[in-house]
Design a protein around this motif. Sequence first.
Motif, PDB file in Angstrom:
ATOM      1  N   ASP A 241     -87.282 -34.621  56.953  1.00  0.00           N
ATOM      2  CA  ASP A 241     -88.232 -34.644  58.067  1.00  0.00           C
ATOM      3  C   ASP A 241     -89.563 -34.168  57.475  1.00  0.00           C
ATOM      4  N   LYS A 242     -90.649 -34.799  57.826  1.00  0.00           N
ATOM      5  CA  LYS A 242     -91.976 -34.430  57.321  1.00  0.00           C
ATOM      6  C   LYS A 242     -91.987 -34.345  55.792  1.00  0.00           C
ATOM      7  N   CYS A 243     -91.417 -35.343  55.122  1.00  0.00           N
ATOM      8  CA  CYS A 243     -91.403 -35.420  53.649  1.00  0.00           C
ATOM      9  C   CYS A 243     -90.739 -34.193  53.018  1.00  0.00           C
ATOM     10  N   LYS A 244     -89.782 -33.615  53.706  1.00  0.00           N
ATOM     11  CA  LYS A 244     -89.126 -32.408  53.194  1.00  0.00           C
ATOM     12  C   LYS A 244     -87.645 -32.458  53.546  1.00  0.00           C
ATOM     13  N   GLN A 245     -86.802 -32.014  52.590  1.00  0.00           N
ATOM     14  CA  GLN A 245     -85.370 -32.008  52.889  1.00  0.00           C
ATOM     15  C   GLN A 245     -85.056 -30.871  53.858  1.00  0.00           C
ATOM     16  N   ILE A 246     -84.274 -31.165  54.889  1.00  0.00           N
ATOM     17  CA  ILE A 246     -83.865 -30.130  55.841  1.00  0.00           C
ATOM     18  C   ILE A 246     -82.342 -30.138  55.944  1.00  0.00           C
ATOM     19  N   GLU A 247     -81.832 -29.098  56.571  1.00  0.00           N
ATOM     20  CA  GLU A 247     -80.373 -29.006  56.681  1.00  0.00           C
ATOM     21  C   GLU A 247     -79.855 -30.112  57.611  1.00  0.00           C
ATOM     22  N   ILE A 248     -78.726 -30.682  57.231  1.00  0.00           N
ATOM     23  CA  ILE A 248     -78.132 -31.733  58.063  1.00  0.00           C
ATOM     24  C   ILE A 248     -77.631 -31.101  59.365  1.00  0.00           C
ATOM     25  N   TYR A 249     -77.903 -31.792  60.495  1.00  0.00           N
ATOM     26  CA  TYR A 249     -77.520 -31.253  61.799  1.00  0.00           C
ATOM     27  C   TYR A 249     -76.017 -30.948  61.841  1.00  0.00           C
ATOM     28  N   GLN A 250     -75.670 -29.916  62.597  1.00  0.00           N
ATOM     29  CA  GLN A 250     -74.258 -29.525  62.781  1.00  0.00           C
ATOM     30  C   GLN A 250     -73.403 -30.720  63.180  1.00  0.00           C
ATOM     31  N   THR A 251     -73.958 -31.548  64.080  1.00  0.00           N
ATOM     32  CA  THR A 251     -73.203 -32.705  64.595  1.00  0.00           C
ATOM     33  C   THR A 251     -72.784 -33.662  63.473  1.00  0.00           C
ATOM     34  N   ALA A 252     -73.507 -33.621  62.350  1.00  0.00           N
ATOM     35  CA  ALA A 252     -73.230 -34.575  61.262  1.00  0.00           C
ATOM     36  C   ALA A 252     -72.532 -33.901  60.084  1.00  0.00           C
ATOM     37  N   GLN A 253     -72.029 -32.691  60.307  1.00  0.00           N
ATOM     38  CA  GLN A 253     -71.441 -31.968  59.170  1.00  0.00           C
ATOM     39  C   GLN A 253     -69.915 -32.017  59.127  1.00  0.00           C
ATOM     40  N   ASP A 254     -69.303 -32.770  60.041  1.00  0.00           N
ATOM     41  CA  ASP A 254     -67.845 -32.793  60.110  1.00  0.00           C
ATOM     42  C   ASP A 254     -67.293 -33.922  59.219  1.00  0.00           C
ATOM     43  N   PRO A 255     -66.632 -33.585  58.095  1.00  0.00           N
ATOM     44  CA  PRO A 255     -66.139 -34.629  57.195  1.00  0.00           C
ATOM     45  C   PRO A 255     -65.088 -35.523  57.850  1.00  0.00           C
ATOM     46  N   ASP A 256     -64.349 -34.944  58.815  1.00  0.00           N
ATOM     47  CA  ASP A 256     -63.339 -35.729  59.523  1.00  0.00           C
ATOM     48  C   ASP A 256     -64.015 -36.829  60.356  1.00  0.00           C
ATOM     49  N   LEU A 257     -65.114 -36.439  61.029  1.00  0.00           N
ATOM     50  CA  LEU A 257     -65.864 -37.416  61.820  1.00  0.00           C
ATOM     51  C   LEU A 257     -66.463 -38.484  60.896  1.00  0.00           C
ATOM     52  N   ALA A 258     -67.021 -38.047  59.755  1.00  0.00           N
ATOM     53  CA  ALA A 258     -67.625 -38.999  58.808  1.00  0.00           C
ATOM     54  C   ALA A 258     -66.586 -40.035  58.361  1.00  0.00           C
ATOM     55  N   ALA A 259     -65.381 -39.579  58.061  1.00  0.00           N
ATOM     56  CA  ALA A 259     -64.326 -40.489  57.596  1.00  0.00           C
ATOM     57  C   ALA A 259     -63.933 -41.461  58.709  1.00  0.00           C
ATOM     58  N   LYS A 260     -63.859 -40.940  59.951  1.00  0.00           N
ATOM     59  CA  LYS A 260     -63.452 -41.806  61.069  1.00  0.00           C
ATOM     60  C   LYS A 260     -64.537 -42.836  61.400  1.00  0.00           C
ATOM     61  N   VAL A 261     -65.793 -42.408  61.360  1.00  0.00           N
ATOM     62  CA  VAL A 261     -66.893 -43.346  61.639  1.00  0.00           C
ATOM     63  C   VAL A 261     -66.914 -44.435  60.560  1.00  0.00           C
ATOM     64  N   TRP A 262     -66.664 -44.033  59.317  1.00  0.00           N
ATOM     65  CA  TRP A 262     -66.656 -45.014  58.216  1.00  0.00           C
ATOM     66  C   TRP A 262     -65.564 -46.061  58.462  1.00  0.00           C
ATOM     67  N   GLU A 263     -64.391 -45.565  58.819  1.00  0.00           N
ATOM     68  CA  GLU A 263     -63.249 -46.471  59.037  1.00  0.00           C
ATOM     69  C   GLU A 263     -63.547 -47.441  60.192  1.00  0.00           C
ATOM     70  N   LYS A 264     -64.060 -46.909  61.307  1.00  0.00           N
ATOM     71  CA  LYS A 264     -64.406 -47.748  62.466  1.00  0.00           C
ATOM     72  C   LYS A 264     -65.494 -48.759  62.092  1.00  0.00           C
ATOM     73  N   SER A 265     -66.464 -48.312  61.293  1.00  0.00           N
ATOM     74  CA  SER A 265     -67.580 -49.188  60.924  1.00  0.00           C
ATOM     75  C   SER A 265     -67.083 -50.347  60.057  1.00  0.00           C
ATOM     76  N   GLU A 266     -66.168 -50.050  59.142  1.00  0.00           N
ATOM     77  CA  GLU A 266     -65.587 -51.128  58.321  1.00  0.00           C
ATOM     78  C   GLU A 266     -64.898 -52.159  59.208  1.00  0.00           C
ATOM     79  N   GLU A 267     -64.229 -51.626  60.244  1.00  0.00           N
ATOM     80  CA  GLU A 267     -63.499 -52.514  61.164  1.00  0.00           C
ATOM     81  C   GLU A 267     -64.483 -53.394  61.956  1.00  0.00           C
TER      82      GLU A 267
END
Length: 327
Positions: A288-314
């Motif tokens: 944000d504003k040309c600077k790295q910031i911490e990833i939002y809590q909502t996007a920090q769940d590896p389980d969610l990341a894996a499930k979204v990836w699987e659904k997206s492939e589908e």
Amino acid sequence: MWCCFSIFFAVVASAAIAVKIYVKLTTKWNNSYTSLVGKTGIVTGANNGIGFYTALDFAKRGGRVILACRNRDRAEDAVRRIIKATGNKNVLYKLVDFASLQSVRDFAADINKNEERIDILVNNAGLMVGTEDYTKDGIQTVLHVNHISPFLLTHLLIDKLKKSAPSRIVNVSSSVANNATLSAKNIDKINSISHKFFNFAMYSDSKLCNILFTTELAKRLAETGVTVNALHPGVIYTNFLNSTSGILKDIFSFVIKYFFLTSEEGAQTQIYLSVSNDVANVSGGFFDKCKQIEIYQTAQDPDLAAKVWEKSEEYAKLSNNEKIPYF
Ligand SMILES: NC(=O)c1ccc[n+]([C@@H]2O[C@H](COP(=O)([O-])OP(=O)(O)OC[C@H]3O[C@@H](n4cnc5c(N)ncnc54)[C@H](OP(=O)(O)O)[C@@H]3O)[C@@H](O)[C@H]2O)c1
């Protein structure tokens, strides 16, 4: 009575001016002088808004620039304006509709066949509300345009990006991902419709998917020389609110137009991620504003990341050999 009204008006006007000054003072400009001569950049949704200014910047740097747009007239007009402003004739458009899987496949096939290299892919095209609830592929329109199509396009272009390494993928997300309600527990609602408040829930979920896609893809691209980062561009006055309607649209449009960023200002973080040497070796980050910031809590769940990836492939209907495995 008049006295109260004058005081109220003075307070509101002072607050508005203070916001404007704050926004202008905190706007960060990309100050990299990187040349793009001999390099090719693709910017999706580049006929307007921050995508247009990103493509314009790449053209100023001497790159070959491909504007990926859905409307021929708007795309032609944007190419004409960029060539006129920069003198760079190596700017062209190719048509693609991000609400269609087949259109994305046709676009990628064209690029893979006719382009020697891709150095930068900016997944910028997006919308807040679709004209239809579901696309003809059976995917909720906002999810389809904002996440599934960039997910598919990136997969279909990944071999060319790897061959062109060092190369960069830039995913345009939003701070609204912070308010998304999609989680590993309710993953089945990913393709469901909500009409609450400008469909903000669907939009927020799709922008969360952009970040989850970025962090997961970075792991799969480790050691390949291809980096991928996501960003929030700021609150910007563009055509973005045109897809909404009603009094709230008028109020939002007025406030954003007069008190927040112009499209050129809003394009700075994605330009920074595309060209700056500062981030040449950064991958999986959020900016944000040309600077790295911490990833939002909502996007920090590896389980969610894996499930979204699987659904997206589908939903993207990827064949096994098109999938991107872990390195
Ligand atoms: N504006 C903001 O405050 C803000 C804040 C956070 C994040 N963002 C993100 O910034 C990105 C760019 O938005 P913007 O603000 O520059 O809005 P914009 O001016 O409306 O630009 C969006 C671009 O996406 C294109 N697009 C929409 N649907 C498409 C489809 N089905 N196929 C191909 N292209 C399509 C539009 O094409 P048409 O011109 O043909 O419609 C346009 O070129 C989006 O991803 C948005 O989520 C914006």
